[in-house]
Design an enzyme around this catalytic site. Structure first.
Site, short mmCIF file in Angstrom:
data_model
loop_
_atom_site.label_atom_id
_atom_site.label_comp_id
_atom_site.label_asym_id
_atom_site.label_seq_id
_atom_site.Cartn_x
_atom_site.Cartn_y
_atom_site.Cartn_z
N HIS A 52 1.46 -3.84 12.51
CA HIS A 52 0.45 -3.13 11.72
C HIS A 52 -0.56 -4.07 11.07
O HIS A 52 -1.61 -3.64 10.63
CB HIS A 52 1.14 -2.28 10.64
CG HIS A 52 1.86 -1.10 11.20
ND1 HIS A 52 1.39 0.18 11.12
CD2 HIS A 52 3.02 -1.01 11.91
CE1 HIS A 52 2.22 1.01 11.72
NE2 HIS A 52 3.23 0.31 12.21
N ASP A 71 -7.51 -7.18 7.08
CA ASP A 71 -6.68 -5.98 7.14
C ASP A 71 -6.38 -5.66 8.59
O ASP A 71 -7.26 -5.82 9.44
CB ASP A 71 -7.43 -4.79 6.51
CG ASP A 71 -6.53 -3.88 5.70
OD1 ASP A 71 -5.33 -3.81 6.02
OD2 ASP A 71 -7.02 -3.23 4.75
P1 ADQ Z 1 -1.47 -0.80 4.07
O1 ADQ Z 1 -1.72 -2.22 3.74
O2 ADQ Z 1 -0.56 -0.06 3.19
O3 ADQ Z 1 -0.97 -0.62 5.57
P2 ADQ Z 1 -3.89 1.03 4.45
O4 ADQ Z 1 -4.12 1.18 5.90
O5 ADQ Z 1 -5.12 0.86 3.65
O6 ADQ Z 1 -2.97 -0.19 4.05
O7 ADQ Z 1 -3.15 2.32 3.93
C1 ADQ Z 1 -2.93 2.57 2.56
C2 ADQ Z 1 -2.44 3.99 2.40
O8 ADQ Z 1 -2.05 4.17 1.04
C3 ADQ Z 1 -3.51 5.02 2.72
O9 ADQ Z 1 -2.95 6.05 3.49
C4 ADQ Z 1 -3.93 5.54 1.34
O10 ADQ Z 1 -4.28 6.91 1.33
C5 ADQ Z 1 -2.67 5.34 0.53
N1 ADQ Z 1 -3.04 5.12 -0.89
C6 ADQ Z 1 -3.79 4.14 -1.39
N2 ADQ Z 1 -3.93 4.26 -2.72
C7 ADQ Z 1 -3.23 5.36 -3.08
C8 ADQ Z 1 -2.96 6.03 -4.32
N3 ADQ Z 1 -3.39 5.57 -5.50
N4 ADQ Z 1 -2.19 7.12 -4.28
C9 ADQ Z 1 -1.69 7.58 -3.11
N5 ADQ Z 1 -1.91 6.99 -1.91
C10 ADQ Z 1 -2.66 5.90 -1.90
C11 ADQ Z 1 -0.65 -1.44 6.69
C12 ADQ Z 1 -1.73 -2.44 7.10
C13 ADQ Z 1 -3.05 -1.72 7.36
C14 ADQ Z 1 -2.85 -0.63 8.41
C15 ADQ Z 1 -1.67 0.24 8.05
C16 ADQ Z 1 -1.31 1.19 9.18
O11 ADQ Z 1 -1.89 -3.44 6.10
O12 ADQ Z 1 -4.04 -2.62 7.82
O13 ADQ Z 1 -4.01 0.18 8.48
O14 ADQ Z 1 -0.50 -0.52 7.78
O15 ADQ Z 1 -1.09 0.49 10.36
#
Ligand code: ADQ
Length: 484
Positions: free
Chosen positions: A170, A382
């Site tokens: 990921h 990311d």
């Molecule tokens: P993450 O680093 O966790 O994932 P991301 O893809 O941005 O990063 O996903 C974050 C998730 O958390 C989103 O679904 C968002 O809606 C949720 N979120 C953020 N803030 C929130 C809040 N305050 N309350 C509730 N929900 C919240 C890892 C990798 C990424 C990759 C994903 C999936 O680091 O690059 O996109 O896996 O493969």
């Protein structure tokens, strides 16, 4: 099923349900973060299994009992891998979070190459592989997720257990000059070659991987072209593919279209007196570039005084890895920056930066997405970044602007219609925001409509199908829904 494939088994460090104790009572919460958001709707009611750690090392928790309701409701089995606090310290905090996470995000100066962490990572991977071996059969497709579990296929094979395995990373895979700094680079890359299929988010990640593979294992030869290629190791072959992860577009759009969510979005705008809203949403992590983003808002307000009183920047941060000092320090740094910017610019009736440090229920988060005129998604690095895609899916008004870091995996897919920026270039980000402010409605709508089309088509189900197709020549529909 004529395919002979009985179940889809997902294996990840954490289960989609997290156990925690509040006021002496055990509670089961849905997990957060990108991996769970992406995968939970996919496995739902497919009758498969999810294997992972429950989030607690306390021995008095009746883990299976506590998770049974969650499992019945979700429509798949949960199998836990119990971990002691020492194992969590070495494998999760030590190896995964303090070595692989920073290294793979090109932040090698943050790595602590502690040999004991590596040993614990191997021990815990062996433990996971034992649970996988016990809980699955040769008819299952075992889909392993992320950098915590890169040794699963290696240990399954060394136990003589035959399974069809796929691995998806990921996070980014770093360029060879960075990967080569890892003291255990050969063993790690060799372990990855033992999966039947290894998937990356972007072509660049896959290229970085093959470049390191060629340096470390010159016998490897890549055959074919396109999204999925074959690697011949001499002794065996495996496949490599590029699968940009996505979201359940229809689900996000449906929430955004609910009248109560539209009402909540209107209330947010009303409370902010219909000023332009710039929104940031992230797990609180140093790779997400939150301090740099706040500094770019400061730069924007310093350079363009005409914007004073005209906008609000809202940063929503979900707590993450709170036990780790580095993350505590980051939280403090962000809080200080927010105060500094507000101290510099606020006047009666206007506070430019609003900061929320908590997890939001989906409807509330979507209301913020709907209310925002501009999403400011500026990670330093990311794998993909789902927030960028969630914002577009929720932008039912169709005239929002996505300002996106060129270092997010999502940029490879969305570059034509997002406004790409370098998150380290504070003036560049400020200029982009200023320009985005002055885009006319037609311009905004045509970009947003193309972004929404692309994400609607290349949604999470498309992602799963492309991975399963490459791994076992099957689609999600070949694992029919079960009645719960
Ligand atoms: P993450 O680093 O966790 O994932 P991301 O893809 O941005 O990063 O996903 C974050 C998730 O958390 C989103 O679904 C968002 O809606 C949720 N979120 C953020 N803030 C929130 C809040 N305050 N309350 C509730 N929900 C919240 C890892 C990798 C990424 C990759 C994903 C999936 O680091 O690059 O996109 O896996 O493969």
């Amino acid at each position: 099923m004529e395919t002979g494939m009985r179940r889809l088994v997902v294996v990840s460090n954490r289960l989609p349900a997290a156990l925690s104790r509040e006021d002496g009572q055990w509670k089961v919460n849905a997990g957060s973060g990108g991996l769970v958001t992406a995968l939970a709707p996919v496995l739902r009611n497919r009758g498969g299994m999810w294997i992972g750690w429950s989030g607690t090392s306390e021995e008095d928790a009746d883990v299976e009992g506590l998770l049974s309701d969650f499992s019945a409701e979700a429509g798949y089995d949960l199998r836990t891998v119990p971990l002691t606090s020492d194992e969590v310290a070495g494998y999760y905090f030590g190896f995964s979070n303090e070595i692989i996470w920073p290294l793979f995000h090109d932040l090698q100066t943050r790595c602590r190459f502690e040999p004991d962490s590596w040993r614990m990572y191997l021990d815990v991977n062996f433990k996971f592989a034992e649970v996988v071996a016990r809980s699955t059969t040769q008819d299952d497709f075992v889909w392993i997720h992320d950098y915590h579990l890169m040794h699963q296929a290696f240990f399954l094979k060394s136990m003589g257990v035959k399974r069809r395995t796929g691995f998806f990373l990921h996070i980014p895979f770093p360029p060879p000059d960075i990967f080569m700094k890892l003291p255990w680079r050969w063993k790690l890359i060799q372990a990855l070659t033992e999966f039947d299929l290894v998937g990356f988010q972007t072509i660049q990640d896959r290229r970085n991987f093959t470049n390191s593979l060629h340096r470390l294992m010159p016998e490897a030869s890549v055959k074919g072209r396109g999204a999925v290629v074959t690697v011949d190791m001499g002794s065996h072959q495996f496949r490599l593919g590029t699968f940009p992860i996505s979201i359940d577009y229809n689900q996000f759009a449906a929430i955004a279209n609910r009248p109560e969510v539209a009402r909540a979005a209107f209330d947010i705008k009303e409370a902010l007196r219909h000023r332009k809203i710039i929104l940031g949403v992230d797990r609180l992590d140093y790779t997400k570039g939150i301090p740099e983003r706040i500094r770019s808002i400061q730069t924007l307000l310093r350079r363009y005084p005409d914007l004073h009183g005209q906008l609000n920047f809202i940063q929503i941060a979900v707590p993450s890895r709170e036990e780790v000092d580095e993350y505590k320090d980051l939280r403090t740094e962000i809080e200080q920056l927010v105060s500094r910017v507000n101290g510099e610019f606020s006047f009666p009736g206007w506070v430019p930066v609003h900061y929320h440090y908590r997890s939001f229920p989906p409807e509330e988060l979507v209301a913020y997405y709907c209310a925002a005129d501009i999403a400011l998604v500026t990670p330093l690095r990311d794998g993909m970044n789902l927030v960028a895609k969630e914002y577009c899916a929720c932008n039912v008004s169709g005239d929002g602007v996505l300002v996106l870091s060129e270092f997010a995996g999502a940029a490879a897919q969305l570059q034509k219609d997002a406004y790409l920026v370098n998150p380290y270039d504070l003036e560049g980000v400020a200029k982009a925001l200023h320009r985005a402010f002055h885009w006319d409605k037609g311009q905004r709508q045509s970009h947003m409509s193309r972004l929404r089309d692309l994400i609607r088509k290349n949604n999470i189900y498309w992602w799963v199908d492309s991975f399963l197709q490459a791994g076992i020549d099957r689609k999600l529909g070949d694992f029919p829904p079960v009645d719960t």
